[in-house]
Design a protein around this motif. Sequence first.
Motif, PDB file in Angstrom:
ATOM      1  N   THR A   6       0.829  -1.206   0.000  1.00 48.75           N
ATOM      2  CA  THR A   6       0.000   0.000   0.000  1.00 48.75           C
ATOM      3  C   THR A   6       0.866   1.260   0.000  1.00 48.75           C
ATOM      4  O   THR A   6       0.553   2.241  -0.675  1.00 48.75           O
ATOM      5  CB  THR A   6      -0.913  -0.012   1.246  1.00 48.75           C
ATOM      6  OG1 THR A   6      -1.652  -1.231   1.269  1.00 48.75           O
ATOM      7  CG2 THR A   6      -1.879   1.159   1.235  1.00 48.75           C
TER       8      THR A   6
ATOM      9  N   ALA B 227       2.068   1.986  -3.429  1.00 48.25           N
ATOM     10  CA  ALA B 227       0.979   2.498  -4.262  1.00 48.25           C
ATOM     11  C   ALA B 227       0.655   3.952  -3.936  1.00 48.25           C
ATOM     12  O   ALA B 227       0.280   4.739  -4.810  1.00 48.25           O
ATOM     13  CB  ALA B 227      -0.254   1.620  -4.094  1.00 48.25           C
TER      14      ALA B 227
ATOM     15  N   GLY C  88       2.767   6.133  -2.971  1.00 48.75           N
ATOM     16  CA  GLY C  88       3.898   7.013  -3.274  1.00 48.75           C
ATOM     17  C   GLY C  88       4.664   7.487  -2.055  1.00 48.75           C
ATOM     18  O   GLY C  88       5.206   8.588  -2.046  1.00 48.75           O
TER      19      GLY C  88
ATOM     20  N   TYR D 201      -8.295  12.127  11.050  1.00 46.09           N
ATOM     21  CA  TYR D 201      -7.272  11.859  10.027  1.00 46.09           C
ATOM     22  C   TYR D 201      -7.423  12.761   8.802  1.00 46.09           C
ATOM     23  O   TYR D 201      -6.489  12.889   8.021  1.00 46.09           O
ATOM     24  CB  TYR D 201      -7.346  10.387   9.588  1.00 46.09           C
ATOM     25  CG  TYR D 201      -8.424  10.171   8.567  1.00 46.09           C
ATOM     26  CD1 TYR D 201      -9.760  10.160   8.940  1.00 46.09           C
ATOM     27  CD2 TYR D 201      -8.119  10.035   7.208  1.00 46.09           C
ATOM     28  CE1 TYR D 201     -10.767  10.026   8.006  1.00 46.09           C
ATOM     29  CE2 TYR D 201      -9.128   9.895   6.273  1.00 46.09           C
ATOM     30  CZ  TYR D 201     -10.439   9.894   6.676  1.00 46.09           C
ATOM     31  OH  TYR D 201     -11.439   9.768   5.744  1.00 46.09           O
ATOM     32  N   ASP D 202      -8.603  13.374   8.611  1.00 47.91           N
ATOM     33  CA  ASP D 202      -8.780  14.195   7.413  1.00 47.91           C
ATOM     34  C   ASP D 202      -8.577  15.687   7.681  1.00 47.91           C
ATOM     35  O   ASP D 202      -8.858  16.514   6.832  1.00 47.91           O
ATOM     36  CB  ASP D 202     -10.145  13.916   6.756  1.00 47.91           C
ATOM     37  CG  ASP D 202     -11.309  14.107   7.720  1.00 47.91           C
ATOM     38  OD1 ASP D 202     -11.064  14.215   8.947  1.00 47.91           O
ATOM     39  OD2 ASP D 202     -12.453  14.141   7.253  1.00 47.91           O
TER      40      ASP D 202
ATOM     41  N   GLY E 235      -3.840   2.394   4.781  1.00 42.52           N
ATOM     42  CA  GLY E 235      -4.225   2.832   3.439  1.00 42.52           C
ATOM     43  C   GLY E 235      -5.045   4.106   3.466  1.00 42.52           C
ATOM     44  O   GLY E 235      -4.826   5.027   2.662  1.00 42.52           O
ATOM     45  N   ILE E 236      -5.979   4.183   4.397  1.00 46.37           N
ATOM     46  CA  ILE E 236      -6.840   5.370   4.492  1.00 46.37           C
ATOM     47  C   ILE E 236      -5.996   6.617   4.814  1.00 46.37           C
ATOM     48  O   ILE E 236      -6.136   7.664   4.192  1.00 46.37           O
ATOM     49  CB  ILE E 236      -7.941   5.149   5.561  1.00 46.37           C
ATOM     50  CG1 ILE E 236      -8.904   4.062   5.082  1.00 46.37           C
ATOM     51  CG2 ILE E 236      -8.681   6.449   5.868  1.00 46.37           C
ATOM     52  CD1 ILE E 236      -9.851   3.540   6.159  1.00 46.37           C
TER      53      ILE E 236
ATOM     54  N   TYR F 105      -3.435   7.537   1.813  1.00 40.77           N
ATOM     55  CA  TYR F 105      -4.098   8.151   0.662  1.00 40.77           C
ATOM     56  C   TYR F 105      -4.668   9.522   1.007  1.00 40.77           C
ATOM     57  O   TYR F 105      -4.727  10.393   0.143  1.00 40.77           O
ATOM     58  CB  TYR F 105      -5.134   7.210   0.056  1.00 40.77           C
ATOM     59  CG  TYR F 105      -4.509   6.395  -1.062  1.00 40.77           C
ATOM     60  CD1 TYR F 105      -4.491   6.875  -2.372  1.00 40.77           C
ATOM     61  CD2 TYR F 105      -3.871   5.193  -0.800  1.00 40.77           C
ATOM     62  CE1 TYR F 105      -3.882   6.170  -3.385  1.00 40.77           C
ATOM     63  CE2 TYR F 105      -3.257   4.477  -1.817  1.00 40.77           C
ATOM     64  CZ  TYR F 105      -3.261   4.967  -3.113  1.00 40.77           C
ATOM     65  OH  TYR F 105      -2.640   4.275  -4.124  1.00 40.77           O
ATOM     66  N   GLU F 106      -5.049   9.738   2.258  1.00 40.22           N
ATOM     67  CA  GLU F 106      -5.480  11.077   2.662  1.00 40.22           C
ATOM     68  C   GLU F 106      -4.279  12.028   2.617  1.00 40.22           C
ATOM     69  O   GLU F 106      -4.393  13.163   2.148  1.00 40.22           O
ATOM     70  CB  GLU F 106      -6.120  11.050   4.050  1.00 40.22           C
ATOM     71  CG  GLU F 106      -6.546  12.405   4.576  1.00 40.22           C
ATOM     72  CD  GLU F 106      -7.605  13.129   3.737  1.00 40.22           C
ATOM     73  OE1 GLU F 106      -8.207  12.497   2.850  1.00 40.22           O
ATOM     74  OE2 GLU F 106      -7.802  14.342   3.964  1.00 40.22           O
TER      75      GLU F 106
ATOM     76  N   ARG G 206      -1.682  11.732   0.691  1.00 40.63           N
ATOM     77  CA  ARG G 206      -1.424  11.927  -0.742  1.00 40.63           C
ATOM     78  C   ARG G 206      -2.420  12.927  -1.336  1.00 40.63           C
ATOM     79  O   ARG G 206      -2.041  13.813  -2.097  1.00 40.63           O
ATOM     80  CB  ARG G 206      -1.515  10.555  -1.413  1.00 40.63           C
ATOM     81  CG  ARG G 206      -1.419  10.515  -2.899  1.00 40.63           C
ATOM     82  CD  ARG G 206      -0.153  11.124  -3.428  1.00 40.63           C
ATOM     83  NE  ARG G 206       1.048  10.585  -2.819  1.00 40.63           N
ATOM     84  CZ  ARG G 206       2.230  11.213  -2.825  1.00 40.63           C
ATOM     85  NH1 ARG G 206       2.357  12.399  -3.410  1.00 40.63           N
ATOM     86  NH2 ARG G 206       3.283  10.663  -2.264  1.00 40.63           N
ATOM     87  N   ARG G 207      -3.687  12.775  -0.981  1.00 34.84           N
ATOM     88  CA  ARG G 207      -4.740  13.649  -1.511  1.00 34.84           C
ATOM     89  C   ARG G 207      -4.476  15.102  -1.099  1.00 34.84           C
ATOM     90  O   ARG G 207      -4.543  16.011  -1.924  1.00 34.84           O
ATOM     91  CB  ARG G 207      -6.098  13.193  -0.957  1.00 34.84           C
ATOM     92  CG  ARG G 207      -7.330  13.769  -1.662  1.00 34.84           C
ATOM     93  CD  ARG G 207      -8.606  13.386  -0.927  1.00 34.84           C
ATOM     94  NE  ARG G 207      -8.694  14.044   0.373  1.00 34.84           N
ATOM     95  CZ  ARG G 207      -9.057  15.316   0.555  1.00 34.84           C
ATOM     96  NH1 ARG G 207      -9.397  16.063  -0.459  1.00 34.84           N
ATOM     97  NH2 ARG G 207      -9.083  15.833   1.772  1.00 34.84           N
TER      98      ARG G 207
END
Lengths: 272, 272
Positions: free
Chosen positions: B143, B146, B148, B210-211, B260-261, B264-265, B267-268
């Motif tokens: 993960t 993926a 990055g 987390y966001d 993963g969550i 990817y957050e 990364r976003r």
Amino acid sequence: MEQEMITSIHNPQIKRLHQLLNRKGREASGTFLVEGVHLVEEALQSGAAVKTVIYDMDRGIDPACEASLRVYDRPLKRIAVTEQVLAKLSETKSPQGIVAEVSQHSVDWQAWKQKYEQAGSAFVVLMLDELQDPGNLGTIIRTAEAAGIDGIVVGENSVDLYNGKVLRATMGAIFRLPLFRLPLPAACEELGAMGTRLLVTSVHDGSVAYDEPVYDGRIAIVIGNEGRGVSPEISRLATTHVHIPLYGAAESLNAAVACGIMLYEARRQRKE
Amino acid sequence: MEQEMITSIHNPQIKRLHQLLNRKGREASGTFLVEGVHLVEEALQSGAAVKTVIYDMDRGIDPACEASLRVYDRPLKRIAVTEQVLAKLSETKSPQGIVAEVSQHSVDWQAWKQKYEQAGSAFVVLMLDELQDPGNLGTIIRTAEAAGIDGIVVGENSVDLYNGKVLRATMGAIFRLPLFRLPLPAACEELGAMGTRLLVTSVHDGSVAYDEPVYDGRIAIVIGNEGRGVSPEISRLATTHVHIPLYGAAESLNAAVACGIMLYEARRQRKE
């Protein structure tokens, strides 16, 4: 509460319960076995239809389970058994001394749909298309509950929901979420008729990134098979194809991880 | 390319390779075994230091692997063996006819840090604290690639990185990511000295969701043990405690899904 004692693995009740360790036996009886203190407790506490509790007579029932049993308000049979009999009903190397027979989960699909139709409310449904790995399926159900998903439709070609590995990986979420086993194409059409947009995970060119604003209103998110992805039959029904960008030389994400990323992104956008 | 043939499981080379199936043997030799066409190919293509390729003489080498071998530009020994010898080096039920011995991954930690110091650039590092499940650890590494991520620090109390289950779950990412095995407290301090903020996953009151916007600049995200979470020693060093909200009666997320969550957050937010 009915109470019995069984010391022989040849007892017909034990033989019947033993058949629940395979899918055919579970489908014939409409019940399944859960194993271990934690899962038995989760079943009792979440109001699942627990029919029988089978426990090691030498070890007795764990105090936490006993407390849950005392407040459990439906008819239930207790069977005290020897260690050897319990081993016959166990799939794990170190049996935890307790197993329960539970009726297969069955929220009515039509009633579920009607509830949302009458309330005119939005929802997020997760659809699982030919998932094959029991650990993935269970972890996805666990993740769906944590993300506050409203229902899960498991297609007919997925691994059996009531496989012991699936159950353990759900951490009890299987007793609490509305779960439907339906032919996926029909379920997609029925949801479509309710104005549900079908978001299909894919690696297609032309698909939108998972963090685009695609999650409002009524949506169904489809997660596909670990190797092949979503089947062409379902893929054709998509309102929107969605992908998670991959960096480096990574070719894919684990299905449960991908599912978690999308469900939490849906949740994040919907609270905004 | 050196080529040999071995037909006895008592051959000293086979005995030596067999010892790589356990952690002690791997630590003594500084190498590990990878199994199967896919992983051997990934190792060859990503420029990992492959020392030996052992294959079933009756089945020969898979054409895709053979192609990768032809362009592999470092010294490498091929050993053709019988099915029985290969089984001695295999951990899976259906051996895929090929195994490779690979040197343990070693990007230099000081050099890695210097690269970022000199460039003055940002990064995301993942730190793994006492992860115990090999499948989780491998899936997390997969993960991280993926998503990055720029590097992974695996603490000393985690399951062995070169365990076969870890390797298979990484899907080859282990050959491509900068991976460091270091005492975590020291690594946290060194990263802190570079202005890195330490984001520790937790269920603490007072932790941020987390966001929230916490992922800019240089950050290290710490994922903890599946049951106990991040150790108190590391938790005390946190710049920020971060949690993923849980809905329903869910008590936690699977470690790889949670990872993963968050990744990817991160990364976003970082591309915004």
